[in-house]
Write a protein that holds these residues in place. Structure first.
Motif, PDB file in Angstrom:
ATOM      1  N   ALA A  80       0.810  -1.220   0.000  1.00 26.64           N
ATOM      2  CA  ALA A  80       0.000   0.000   0.000  1.00 26.64           C
ATOM      3  C   ALA A  80       0.838   1.262   0.000  1.00 26.64           C
ATOM      4  CB  ALA A  80      -0.930  -0.001   1.214  1.00 26.64           C
ATOM      5  N   LEU A  81       1.976   1.243   0.677  1.00 28.45           N
ATOM      6  CA  LEU A  81       2.749   2.463   0.915  1.00 28.45           C
ATOM      7  C   LEU A  81       3.911   2.670  -0.044  1.00 28.45           C
ATOM      8  CD1 LEU A  81       2.913   2.292   4.820  1.00 28.45           C
ATOM      9  CD2 LEU A  81       1.149   3.326   3.368  1.00 28.45           C
ATOM     10  N   ILE A  82       4.420   1.598  -0.639  1.00 28.16           N
ATOM     11  CA  ILE A  82       5.583   1.740  -1.513  1.00 28.16           C
ATOM     12  C   ILE A  82       5.315   1.211  -2.924  1.00 28.16           C
ATOM     13  CG2 ILE A  82       7.977   1.027  -1.884  1.00 28.16           C
ATOM     14  CD1 ILE A  82       8.425   1.198   1.082  1.00 28.16           C
ATOM     15  N   VAL A  83       4.847  -0.035  -3.030  1.00 27.32           N
ATOM     16  CA  VAL A  83       4.677  -0.643  -4.355  1.00 27.32           C
ATOM     17  C   VAL A  83       3.614   0.088  -5.163  1.00 27.32           C
ATOM     18  CG1 VAL A  83       4.044  -2.735  -5.599  1.00 27.32           C
ATOM     19  CG2 VAL A  83       5.462  -2.891  -3.541  1.00 27.32           C
ATOM     20  N   TRP A  84       2.431   0.320  -4.572  1.00 25.61           N
ATOM     21  CA  TRP A  84       1.335   0.973  -5.302  1.00 25.61           C
ATOM     22  C   TRP A  84       1.711   2.376  -5.778  1.00 25.61           C
ATOM     23  CZ3 TRP A  84      -1.823   5.211  -3.831  1.00 25.61           C
ATOM     24  CH2 TRP A  84      -2.921   5.427  -4.657  1.00 25.61           C
ATOM     25  N   PRO A  85       2.215   3.266  -4.916  1.00 25.27           N
ATOM     26  CA  PRO A  85       2.605   4.589  -5.421  1.00 25.27           C
ATOM     27  C   PRO A  85       3.785   4.534  -6.381  1.00 25.27           C
ATOM     28  CG  PRO A  85       3.190   4.368  -3.105  1.00 25.27           C
ATOM     29  CD  PRO A  85       2.336   3.206  -3.441  1.00 25.27           C
ATOM     30  N   ALA A  86       4.739   3.612  -6.157  1.00 32.69           N
ATOM     31  CA  ALA A  86       5.895   3.521  -7.050  1.00 32.69           C
ATOM     32  C   ALA A  86       5.457   3.163  -8.466  1.00 32.69           C
ATOM     33  CB  ALA A  86       6.884   2.481  -6.532  1.00 32.69           C
ATOM     34  N   LEU A  87       4.472   2.295  -8.603  1.00 35.88           N
ATOM     35  CA  LEU A  87       3.973   1.935  -9.927  1.00 35.88           C
ATOM     36  C   LEU A  87       3.353   3.136 -10.633  1.00 35.88           C
ATOM     37  CD1 LEU A  87       2.399  -1.568  -9.190  1.00 35.88           C
ATOM     38  CD2 LEU A  87       4.514  -1.072 -10.432  1.00 35.88           C
ATOM     39  N   ILE A  88       2.687   3.999  -9.870  1.00 34.30           N
ATOM     40  CA  ILE A  88       2.111   5.203 -10.467  1.00 34.30           C
ATOM     41  C   ILE A  88       3.221   6.164 -10.890  1.00 34.30           C
ATOM     42  CG2 ILE A  88       0.592   7.176 -10.082  1.00 34.30           C
ATOM     43  CD1 ILE A  88      -0.962   5.507  -8.104  1.00 34.30           C
ATOM     44  N   PHE A  89       4.236   6.321 -10.038  1.00 38.13           N
ATOM     45  CA  PHE A  89       5.347   7.203 -10.394  1.00 38.13           C
ATOM     46  C   PHE A  89       6.111   6.692 -11.614  1.00 38.13           C
ATOM     47  CE2 PHE A  89       5.356   8.838  -5.860  1.00 38.13           C
ATOM     48  CZ  PHE A  89       5.081  10.147  -6.217  1.00 38.13           C
ATOM     49  N   LEU A  90       6.244   5.369 -11.748  1.00 37.74           N
ATOM     50  CA  LEU A  90       7.012   4.799 -12.845  1.00 37.74           C
ATOM     51  C   LEU A  90       6.292   4.907 -14.182  1.00 37.74           C
ATOM     52  CD1 LEU A  90       8.459   1.595 -11.143  1.00 37.74           C
ATOM     53  CD2 LEU A  90       9.744   3.581 -11.922  1.00 37.74           C
ATOM     54  N   LYS A  91       5.006   5.149 -14.146  1.00 37.97           N
ATOM     55  CA  LYS A  91       4.223   5.220 -15.383  1.00 37.97           C
ATOM     56  C   LYS A  91       4.732   6.346 -16.279  1.00 37.97           C
ATOM     57  CE  LYS A  91      -0.544   5.493 -17.010  1.00 37.97           C
ATOM     58  NZ  LYS A  91      -1.968   5.663 -16.609  1.00 37.97           N
ATOM     59  N   ALA A  92       4.808   6.068 -17.556  1.00 41.35           N
ATOM     60  CA  ALA A  92       5.276   7.057 -18.528  1.00 41.35           C
ATOM     61  C   ALA A  92       4.165   8.066 -18.796  1.00 41.35           C
ATOM     62  CB  ALA A  92       5.699   6.373 -19.824  1.00 41.35           C
ATOM     63  N   ASP A  93       4.043   9.046 -17.919  1.00 41.54           N
ATOM     64  CA  ASP A  93       2.970  10.024 -18.011  1.00 41.54           C
ATOM     65  C   ASP A  93       3.529  11.392 -17.632  1.00 41.54           C
ATOM     66  OD1 ASP A  93       0.654  11.468 -18.013  1.00 41.54           O
ATOM     67  OD2 ASP A  93      -0.125  10.614 -16.149  1.00 41.54           O
ATOM     68  N   ALA A  94       3.626  12.272 -18.614  1.00 40.67           N
ATOM     69  CA  ALA A  94       4.206  13.591 -18.367  1.00 40.67           C
ATOM     70  C   ALA A  94       3.162  14.612 -17.927  1.00 40.67           C
ATOM     71  CB  ALA A  94       4.906  14.091 -19.630  1.00 40.67           C
ATOM     72  N   ASP A  95       1.921  14.175 -17.725  1.00 40.10           N
ATOM     73  CA  ASP A  95       0.867  15.107 -17.344  1.00 40.10           C
ATOM     74  C   ASP A  95       1.126  15.672 -15.950  1.00 40.10           C
ATOM     75  OD1 ASP A  95      -1.658  16.424 -17.518  1.00 40.10           O
ATOM     76  OD2 ASP A  95      -2.491  14.867 -16.216  1.00 40.10           O
ATOM     77  N   ARG A  96       1.081  16.992 -15.803  1.00 44.20           N
ATOM     78  CA  ARG A  96       1.260  17.680 -14.523  1.00 44.20           C
ATOM     79  C   ARG A  96       2.554  17.231 -13.840  1.00 44.20           C
ATOM     80  NH1 ARG A  96      -4.646  17.549 -11.760  1.00 44.20           N
ATOM     81  NH2 ARG A  96      -3.765  19.224 -10.512  1.00 44.20           N
ATOM     82  N   LEU A  97       3.609  17.206 -14.611  1.00 44.83           N
ATOM     83  CA  LEU A  97       4.886  16.696 -14.125  1.00 44.83           C
ATOM     84  C   LEU A  97       5.468  17.567 -13.018  1.00 44.83           C
ATOM     85  CD1 LEU A  97       6.782  14.351 -14.627  1.00 44.83           C
ATOM     86  CD2 LEU A  97       7.957  15.722 -16.357  1.00 44.83           C
ATOM     87  N   ALA A  98       5.182  18.883 -13.056  1.00 45.57           N
ATOM     88  CA  ALA A  98       5.714  19.772 -12.029  1.00 45.57           C
ATOM     89  C   ALA A  98       5.217  19.364 -10.649  1.00 45.57           C
ATOM     90  CB  ALA A  98       5.313  21.216 -12.333  1.00 45.57           C
ATOM     91  N   LEU A  99       3.929  19.079 -10.556  1.00 46.00           N
ATOM     92  CA  LEU A  99       3.367  18.678  -9.271  1.00 46.00           C
ATOM     93  C   LEU A  99       3.822  17.283  -8.873  1.00 46.00           C
ATOM     94  CD1 LEU A  99       1.586  19.099  -6.855  1.00 46.00           C
ATOM     95  CD2 LEU A  99      -0.423  18.630  -8.273  1.00 46.00           C
ATOM     96  N   LYS A 100       3.900  16.386  -9.831  1.00 47.80           N
ATOM     97  CA  LYS A 100       4.321  15.018  -9.527  1.00 47.80           C
ATOM     98  C   LYS A 100       5.770  14.966  -9.043  1.00 47.80           C
ATOM     99  CE  LYS A 100       1.140  12.567 -12.592  1.00 47.80           C
ATOM    100  NZ  LYS A 100       1.012  11.738 -13.800  1.00 47.80           N
ATOM    101  N   SER A 101       6.612  15.868  -9.538  1.00 45.37           N
ATOM    102  CA  SER A 101       7.998  15.880  -9.071  1.00 45.37           C
ATOM    103  C   SER A 101       8.071  16.246  -7.598  1.00 45.37           C
ATOM    104  CB  SER A 101       8.834  16.845  -9.910  1.00 45.37           C
ATOM    105  OG  SER A 101       8.356  18.174  -9.789  1.00 45.37           O
ATOM    106  N   LEU A 102       7.208  17.151  -7.146  1.00 43.52           N
ATOM    107  CA  LEU A 102       7.140  17.473  -5.721  1.00 43.52           C
ATOM    108  C   LEU A 102       6.667  16.265  -4.923  1.00 43.52           C
ATOM    109  CD1 LEU A 102       6.904  19.161  -3.127  1.00 43.52           C
ATOM    110  CD2 LEU A 102       4.671  19.959  -3.961  1.00 43.52           C
ATOM    111  N   LEU A 103       5.622  15.615  -5.405  1.00 43.07           N
ATOM    112  CA  LEU A 103       5.107  14.441  -4.703  1.00 43.07           C
ATOM    113  C   LEU A 103       6.164  13.347  -4.628  1.00 43.07           C
ATOM    114  CD1 LEU A 103       1.468  14.199  -6.142  1.00 43.07           C
ATOM    115  CD2 LEU A 103       2.300  15.463  -4.140  1.00 43.07           C
TER     116      LEU A 103
END
Length: 429
Positions: A363-386
């Motif tokens: 829940a805390l590492i694998v699930w969010p890591a998969l979302i971060f690894l996705k090739a998606d440049a949408d709203r990249l500025a905010l995602k870089s902070l997250l």
């Protein structure tokens, strides 16, 4: 990029158009977490003895405050989005929380476990419902304003509030002189200041506003003055990780290069730690250096070996008196007064066992890591902070304990990251 904050998904005029009941509930929740009911609390003998009152897990007024805020957030979310809001919490998180509640069946402190699990459920549900209802950008903007206010208050307090600095008479003399601001301990202040620095740095990177740069500098200096070693070391690393994510995730080739570089770097660190393990353990074993973590870890590892699958029960590690799971595994008198395990990963294994640990990592590492690894440049500025906050908290838990820590500021910051990521995933075609 525009200087109105639109890179984070919403322009300032847009989010200021109305102040809803959901905004009020979310802001009240952030105030409870990042300010609390007892800012600038004195660290006298009674406060240190009843440390649970400072964490919010044993204080009736605080519990009632969270219940009231949760009721407001729940009512506002249902009115805004209907009953589909109950799906705001990810399934992986629900499974983890269900396991925490189930541990009431085998813990030696069922009342403590149930009470702390209830607080955990309230905080997690309130965060996910708020972000689902308000949206990531509006939620982040409220968080930015609140962290800015806390930072300013902390700086003013250093000059005018004596207890904003650890005073003489501390049980640990090494704390004396360290800045803690309105928080109970310098490590809490260090984590909050570091997370604030990340928020302001990436905001400045996107907007180029001078006040974001000033707030970043103020937060970074305050982090250093807390002398919280873990936060000080991780702040530049988290900034670097966020910058790498921001620029590497624009193209597939850059992303692959970054992943290979990260894997190689992690391998080098592991090899270095193995080769210097005796030096590291001798350093950590000293009570005056990093709070004697090696001895705490030895006790935790011994307990885990005897209770691998189920653990001692959720929330039973600290502030349980004679019911502490480590009471038969502690070899030194000074270690008996520890309030947490100085490693979120080991503390998870101690309290919710191997089964709960697997659920937590999913829940805390694998699930969010998969979302971060996705090739998606949408709203990249905010995602870089997250991503920067994600990296900070994940590694902060190597030497500190944030995972599932009720209303801990670092834990709630991480929950906000998860809630925003869930919103991004569901909004992506």
């Amino acid at each position: 990029m525009a200087n109105d904050g639109s890179a984070f998904g919403v322009s300032l005029p847009e989010w200021r158009t109305r102040f809803s009941l959901g905004d009020f509930g979310f802001l009240a929740l952030l105030l409870l977490v990042f300010v609390g009911l007892k800012p600038f609390a004195l660290r006298d003998a009674e406060a240190l003895l009843h440390g649970a009152d400072e964490t919010g897990v044993g204080n009736l007024a605080r519990q009632l405050s969270y219940l009231a805020v949760f009721a407001v957030i729940g009512f506002a979310a249902v009115r805004e989005d209907g009953w589909r809001i109950i799906r705001a919490v990810p399934v992986s998180m629900l499974l983890l929380l269900a396991w925490c509640v189930a541990s009431v069946a085998w813990t030696a402190e069922p009342y403590v476990t149930l009470r702390r699990a209830a607080l955990e459920l309230i905080v997690v549900a309130a965060i996910f419902m708020s972000v689902e209802s308000l949206g990531p950008s509006r939620s982040l903007e409220w968080m930015r304003w609140l962290l800015a206010g806390v930072l300013i208050v902390n700086w003013i307090a250093i000059a005018f509030v004596p207890q904003a600095i650890h005073l003489t008479g501390e049980a640990d003399p090494a704390l004396v002189g360290n800045w803690r601001g309105l928080y109970f301990h310098k490590n809490i202040a260090g984590a909050v200041s570091a997370i604030s620095a990340l928020v302001f740095f990436f905001s400045f990177l996107d907007t180029r506003r001078w006040w974001d740069a000033a707030l970043f500098a103020g937060a970074a200096v305050f982090t250093v003055m807390t002398h919280s070693k873990t936060s000080i070391a991780l702040l530049p690393a988290a900034i670097a990780a966020g910058i790498l994510y921001r620029f590497a995730w624009r193209r597939a080739l850059d992303r692959q290069i970054a992943l290979v570089a990260f894997a190689l770097g992690a391998f080098v660190v592991v090899v270095a730690m193995i080769s210097e393990w005796n030096t590291i353990t001798s350093l950590l074993a000293e009570p005056g250096e990093l709070t004697g973590r090696a001895e705490i870890w030895r006790a935790e590892l011994a307990y885990i070996a005897d209770h691998l699958l189920l653990g001692s029960g959720f929330g039973s590690f600290a502030d349980t008196g004679a019911g502490s799971p480590l009471r038969h595994y502690i070899g030194s008198a000074w270690i008996a007064n520890i309030s947490h395990g100085h490693s979120g990963y080991l503390q998870l294994l101690v309290t919710i066992g191997g089964i709960g640990f697997v659920l937590a990592m999913a829940a805390l590492i694998v699930w969010p890591a998969l979302i971060f690894l996705k090739a998606d440049a949408d709203r990249l500025a905010l995602k870089s902070l997250l991503f920067a906050i994600f990296v900070f908290v994940v590694f902060h838990n190597v030497l500190e304990s944030d995972w599932l820590e009720g209303d801990s500021a670092a834990w709630v910051s991480f929950l906000l990251v998860l809630a925003m990521l869930k919103n991004f995933r569901e909004a992506t075609p």
